[in-house]
Design a protein around this motif. Structure first.
Motif, PDB file in Angstrom:
ATOM      1  N   SER A 286       0.009   1.330   9.527  1.00 35.41           N
ATOM      2  CA  SER A 286       0.665   1.584  10.810  1.00 35.41           C
ATOM      3  C   SER A 286       2.186   1.532  10.678  1.00 35.41           C
ATOM      4  O   SER A 286       2.898   2.373  11.254  1.00 35.41           O
ATOM      5  N   MET A 287       2.719   0.581   9.894  1.00 34.58           N
ATOM      6  CA  MET A 287       4.171   0.471   9.748  1.00 34.58           C
ATOM      7  C   MET A 287       4.737   1.645   8.959  1.00 34.58           C
ATOM      8  O   MET A 287       5.797   2.195   9.293  1.00 34.58           O
ATOM      9  N   ARG A 293       6.259   8.054   7.093  1.00 32.49           N
ATOM     10  CA  ARG A 293       5.707   8.323   5.779  1.00 32.49           C
ATOM     11  C   ARG A 293       4.518   9.272   5.875  1.00 32.49           C
ATOM     12  O   ARG A 293       3.726   9.223   6.808  1.00 32.49           O
ATOM     13  N   ASP A 294       4.397  10.113   4.868  1.00 33.03           N
ATOM     14  CA  ASP A 294       3.319  11.102   4.821  1.00 33.03           C
ATOM     15  C   ASP A 294       1.974  10.413   4.611  1.00 33.03           C
ATOM     16  O   ASP A 294       1.880   9.408   3.887  1.00 33.03           O
ATOM     17  N   VAL A 296      -0.578  11.314   2.874  1.00 34.45           N
ATOM     18  CA  VAL A 296      -0.994  11.323   1.469  1.00 34.45           C
ATOM     19  C   VAL A 296      -0.310  10.202   0.707  1.00 34.45           C
ATOM     20  O   VAL A 296      -0.934   9.499  -0.105  1.00 34.45           O
ATOM     21  N   ALA A 297       0.976   9.995   0.961  1.00 32.00           N
ATOM     22  CA  ALA A 297       1.707   8.926   0.283  1.00 32.00           C
ATOM     23  C   ALA A 297       1.142   7.559   0.670  1.00 32.00           C
ATOM     24  O   ALA A 297       1.006   6.665  -0.183  1.00 32.00           O
ATOM     25  N   ILE A 298       0.777   7.389   1.931  1.00 27.85           N
ATOM     26  CA  ILE A 298       0.189   6.127   2.382  1.00 27.85           C
ATOM     27  C   ILE A 298      -1.166   5.912   1.708  1.00 27.85           C
ATOM     28  O   ILE A 298      -1.480   4.819   1.234  1.00 27.85           O
ATOM     29  N   ALA A 299      -1.972   6.969   1.658  1.00 27.37           N
ATOM     30  CA  ALA A 299      -3.294   6.871   1.033  1.00 27.37           C
ATOM     31  C   ALA A 299      -3.172   6.493  -0.437  1.00 27.37           C
ATOM     32  O   ALA A 299      -3.897   5.624  -0.936  1.00 27.37           O
ATOM     33  N   ASP A 300      -2.266   7.127  -1.147  1.00 24.51           N
ATOM     34  CA  ASP A 300      -2.106   6.855  -2.575  1.00 24.51           C
ATOM     35  C   ASP A 300      -1.627   5.427  -2.816  1.00 24.51           C
ATOM     36  O   ASP A 300      -2.061   4.762  -3.761  1.00 24.51           O
ATOM     37  N   GLN A 301      -0.729   4.934  -1.979  1.00 25.46           N
ATOM     38  CA  GLN A 301      -0.212   3.583  -2.159  1.00 25.46           C
ATOM     39  C   GLN A 301      -1.286   2.539  -1.941  1.00 25.46           C
ATOM     40  O   GLN A 301      -1.379   1.548  -2.666  1.00 25.46           O
ATOM     41  N   GLY A 302      -2.125   2.756  -0.922  1.00 27.09           N
ATOM     42  CA  GLY A 302      -3.145   1.769  -0.593  1.00 27.09           C
ATOM     43  C   GLY A 302      -4.499   1.997  -1.230  1.00 27.09           C
ATOM     44  O   GLY A 302      -5.427   1.225  -0.994  1.00 27.09           O
ATOM     45  N   GLY A 303      -4.632   3.045  -2.038  1.00 23.58           N
ATOM     46  CA  GLY A 303      -5.903   3.299  -2.701  1.00 23.58           C
ATOM     47  C   GLY A 303      -6.973   3.861  -1.784  1.00 23.58           C
ATOM     48  O   GLY A 303      -8.168   3.745  -2.072  1.00 23.58           O
ATOM     49  N   TRP A 304      -6.574   4.478  -0.662  1.00 23.19           N
ATOM     50  CA  TRP A 304      -7.541   5.150   0.199  1.00 23.19           C
ATOM     51  C   TRP A 304      -7.829   6.549  -0.341  1.00 23.19           C
ATOM     52  O   TRP A 304      -6.986   7.151  -1.023  1.00 23.19           O
ATOM     53  N   ALA A 305      -8.974   7.085  -0.030  1.00 26.38           N
ATOM     54  CA  ALA A 305      -9.204   8.508  -0.229  1.00 26.38           C
ATOM     55  C   ALA A 305      -8.252   9.254   0.707  1.00 26.38           C
ATOM     56  O   ALA A 305      -7.950   8.787   1.807  1.00 26.38           O
ATOM     57  N   ARG A 306      -7.793  10.422   0.292  1.00 23.03           N
ATOM     58  CA  ARG A 306      -6.769  11.110   1.072  1.00 23.03           C
ATOM     59  C   ARG A 306      -7.263  11.588   2.430  1.00 23.03           C
ATOM     60  O   ARG A 306      -6.451  11.895   3.299  1.00 23.03           O
TER      61      ARG A 306
END
Length: 330
Positions: A286-287, A293-294, A296-306
């Motif tokens: 959320s932050m 932030r994009d 995809v970038a959030i997903a990659d940082q946190g290890g989520w599927a895109r």
């Protein structure tokens, strides 16, 4: 043929041993708890424990939602769904045939009963974890004392927020998994629930030193080296250690102790709704979204599927207002 069968049997046992070894401990625990729940159900309903037919599964989900907990209350639908899935796995592991259609019928029954609960005004379960907010983060950090335990508390909270940690993530880290880099900090974590991958989460040093995860990690390690035995500063030692009331290291932290620490620290700071072990993960999504932030970038940082549905739900905390279709309609 006998020789082949002997060799096949050995290979099968080896394969089973490997499969057992790679199942995460929290998954094993979920399966074990679900099976004990199934045993309680079959005992109270006078059914054989190996009964995996449509009728027993439908009756099981109704029982789960009505009275399945050990205190006699019903489970939240999400918990009941997890238990059903784990019990089906347990039955099949024990050689019981569970037809896909029978399992699907049990899930349809669960969906219908869930709708009825909602219509009757029942809201079960904790709902989504409270997200960490910037203001609360400062309050929590300032409430941590200048002790080894206080520095330990700051480090997993600030680093965990910046790589969207689950409670099991910091608990599984060794000291060597958190490495200073010319461009700040790299945390090597295992990501995923069923399909695993090693992810290097890069954490950037923050302008405000008070809430900087890199500085929090550095200060914690310095204090640990000064106050604890050298073995706890070794590369193969746990990254985050338990500390008793006298300031003595008790061993590596577990997922449960990480969750308890997050709750304790937020309660000590007087946060209105205490954080849970998942608050850092929700807070990151959320932050970061609020900062533009994009996804995809959030997903990659946190290890989520895109295309993760859970990530989308976390980001919706912000998107639900910023991208709201009701804005400027007239």
């Amino acid at each position: 043929m006998t020789r082949w069968a002997e060799r096949h049997g050995v290979a099968r046992r080896l394969a089973d041993a490997v499969a057992e070894a790679i199942v995460p401990e929290n998954t094993k625990d979920t399966y074990a708890k679900a099976w004990r729940t199934w045993q309680r159900f079959t005992a109270t309903q006078h059914l054989p424990v190996d009964e995996g037919g449509r009728g027993s599964l439908v009756a099981f989900v109704a029982w789960l939602l009505r009275e399945g907990r050990t205190d006699g209350a019903g489970y939240a639908p999400s918990s009941a769904s997890t238990i059903l899935a784990a019990v089906v796995v347990g039955l099949r592991e024990r050689g019981v045939h569970v037809a896909r259609d029978d399992q699907a019928e049990a899930r349809r029954a669960m969906d219908g009963l869930t709708v009825r609960l909602l219509q009757e005004g029942e809201r079960r379960g904790r709902g989504q974890a409270k997200a960490v907010a910037a203001g609360d983060l400062y309050t929590v950090v300032r409430a941590c004392p200048d002790t080894l335990a206080g520095h330990r508390d700051r480090a997993p909270i600030l680093t965990g927020l910046h790589y969207a940690s689950r409670a099991q993530d910091p608990a599984g880290l060794l000291a060597r998994d958190v490495a200073l880099h010319p461009r700040d900090l790299v945390v090597t974590i295992l990501t995923g629930k069923t399909k695993y991958a090693v992810c290097d989460a890069r954490i950037v040093r923050q302008r405000d030193a008070e809430v900087c995860p890199v500085r929090a990690w550095e200060n914690y390690r310095k204090r640990l080296a000064a106050d604890a035995a050298p073995e706890w500063s070794a590369p193969d030692a746990p990254a985050f250690v338990g500390i008793d009331q006298w300031g003595h290291v008790t061993g590596g932290m577990t997922p449960d102790s990480i969750t308890r620490a997050v709750k304790r620290v937020s309660a000590r700071a007087g946060v209105a709704v205490a954080w849970t072990g998942h608050s850092l993960r929700v807070g990151h999504a959320s932050m970061a979204r609020r900062k533009g932030r994009d996804a995809v970038a959030i997903a990659d940082q946190g290890g989520w599927a895109r295309h993760s549905r859970s990530l989308h739900g976390y980001m919706q905390i912000e998107d639900g207002w910023d991208d709201n279709s009701s804005a400027d309609l007239v």
